[in-house]
Design an enzyme around this catalytic site. Structure first.
Site, PDB file in Angstrom:
ATOM      1  N   HIS A  89      -2.574  -4.221   3.223  1.00  0.00           N
ATOM      2  CA  HIS A  89      -1.472  -4.351   4.184  1.00  0.00           C
ATOM      3  C   HIS A  89      -1.386  -3.178   5.189  1.00  0.00           C
ATOM      4  O   HIS A  89      -1.605  -3.354   6.374  1.00  0.00           O
ATOM      5  CB  HIS A  89      -0.123  -4.419   3.445  1.00  0.00           C
TER       6      HIS A  89
HETATM    7  O1  RIB Z   1       4.581  -6.160   1.150  1.00  0.00           O
HETATM    8  C1  RIB Z   1       3.594  -5.174   1.283  1.00  0.00           C
HETATM    9  C2  RIB Z   1       4.228  -3.863   1.640  1.00  0.00           C
HETATM   10  O2  RIB Z   1       5.100  -3.463   0.582  1.00  0.00           O
HETATM   11  C3  RIB Z   1       3.191  -2.719   1.769  1.00  0.00           C
HETATM   12  O3  RIB Z   1       3.671  -1.777   2.683  1.00  0.00           O
HETATM   13  C4  RIB Z   1       3.172  -2.137   0.391  1.00  0.00           C
HETATM   14  O4  RIB Z   1       2.784  -0.758   0.394  1.00  0.00           O
HETATM   15  C5  RIB Z   1       4.628  -2.247   0.004  1.00  0.00           C
HETATM   16  O5  RIB Z   1       5.323  -1.146   0.576  1.00  0.00           O
END
Ligand code: RIB
Ligand code: CA
Length: 313
Positions: free
Chosen positions: A243
């Site tokens: 992500h």
């Molecule tokens: O949903 C994914 C996000 O939530 C990413 O930033 C992960 O690190 C968590 O913070």
């Protein structure tokens, strides 16, 4: 050498946050003015310590790290140890950090930096719940027009949610903060699950980090092998979505991504859909547009960029 881009990374490390921070610290195009930690994946005492561990892993103990909000603006804190492990950075054995945590509160650092730097010269890169960003805007509204852009990882619409069927974790943890940011009038680029679920790790991609033969490369391989197991079992995929590094990759090579300028509004009332980012992709609501909503990524080039840059550390 083109002018470097000034950024503040707001983060809740988190293995994917760690890769994003390492990518930023390895990229000469970016001038990381500071890293602000927020409670999210794990409590603040761990996210701030993890941020310092990552700076030392990058060989950059001079980076300023600040601790921010210990909980969301209104709701109780929800964490994600089930994904990131008890420490929030399970996988590699990283030494306790020696570099200091800055005494200044993260929110004050964000306000002070934006009031000092040239208007329109600083980009905010939130990788966790938006609590610090929203608190800074409420504390000093004069910073709002001085922010160049906010490029954030959060939200999801076509892909649904990852912490509830409707909501993505960062927005779900602090939907009220997300509401403040999305209504601020600042240009926001949203990197949602619709994009990050197309940036999947794989055994081959993890091996490419290990084959760098460096401490950062090995640590990333060990982080990703831990981090991906949750999504692999949930989605039945070979690999997990990377992500947060998509935010930094967007700053470096925006052409790898595609999306549309639309209205995105966040749910802050219904418990059923709390934190849902309602993306008006087809423009049916007539609501004012406020977000460049990314939906696609050239994932082959994304991982090539990642490995090449991490190899520089
Ligand atoms: O949903 C994914 C996000 O939530 C990413 O930033 C992960 O690190 C968590 O913070
Ligand atoms: Ca994160």
């Amino acid at each position: 050498m083109p002018e470097t881009r000034k950024i503040i990374i707001d983060t809740d490390p988190g293995q994917d946050d760690a890769v994003a921070i390492l990518l930023a610290l390895a990229s000469p195009e970016l001038d990381v003015l500071g890293i602000t930690a927020v409670a999210g994946n794990v409590p603040l005492a761990l996210t701030e310590k993890n941020a310092r561990k990552i700076c030392e892993l990058a060989g950059k103990p001079g980076i300023k790290v600040f601790a921010g909000a210990v909980r969301p603006m209104v709701r109780h804190l929800v964490t994600a140890e089930n994904v990131h492990g008890k420490t929030g950075l399970d996988g590699p054995e990283l030494p306790e950090p020696e570099m200091p945590l800055q005494k200044q509160h993260a929110v004050d650092f964000i306000v002070e930096t934006l009031m000092r730097e040239e208007p329109g010269s600083v980009t905010l890169c939130p990788l966790g719940p938006l609590t610090n960003i929203a608190l800074a805007m409420v504390r000093e509204p004069r910073i709002v027009p001085r922010i160049r852009e906010i490029v954030l990882m959060g939200g999801g619409f076509f892909e649904g949610g990852n912490v509830t069927p409707a909501a993505e974790f960062n927005i779900y943890v602090d939907p009220h903060a997300a509401d403040v940011v999305l209504k601020s009038g600042i240009p926001v680029v949203m990197v949602p699950l619709d994009v990050t679920h197309k940036a999947l790790t794989s055994a081959k991609r993890v091996a490419a980090f290990r084959e760098l033969g460096t401490r950062p490369g090995l640590a990333i391989a060990e982080m990703l092998e831990f981090f991906e197991r949750f999504d692999e079992s949930k989605y039945g995929t070979d690999g997990g979505p990377l992500h947060d590094p998509c935010v930094i990759a967007y700053l470096l090579q925006p052409e790898l991504f595609s999306g549309r300028y639309i209205n995105v509004t966040v749910e802050t009332a219904s418990e059923l859909t709390m934190g849902m980012t309602v993306a008006d992709w087809w423009g049916v609501t007539g609501r004012e547009k406020n977000v460049t909503y990314l939906r696609d990524v050239d994932h082959e080039q994304f991982f090539r960029l990642l490995v090449e840059r991490i190899g520089r550390l």
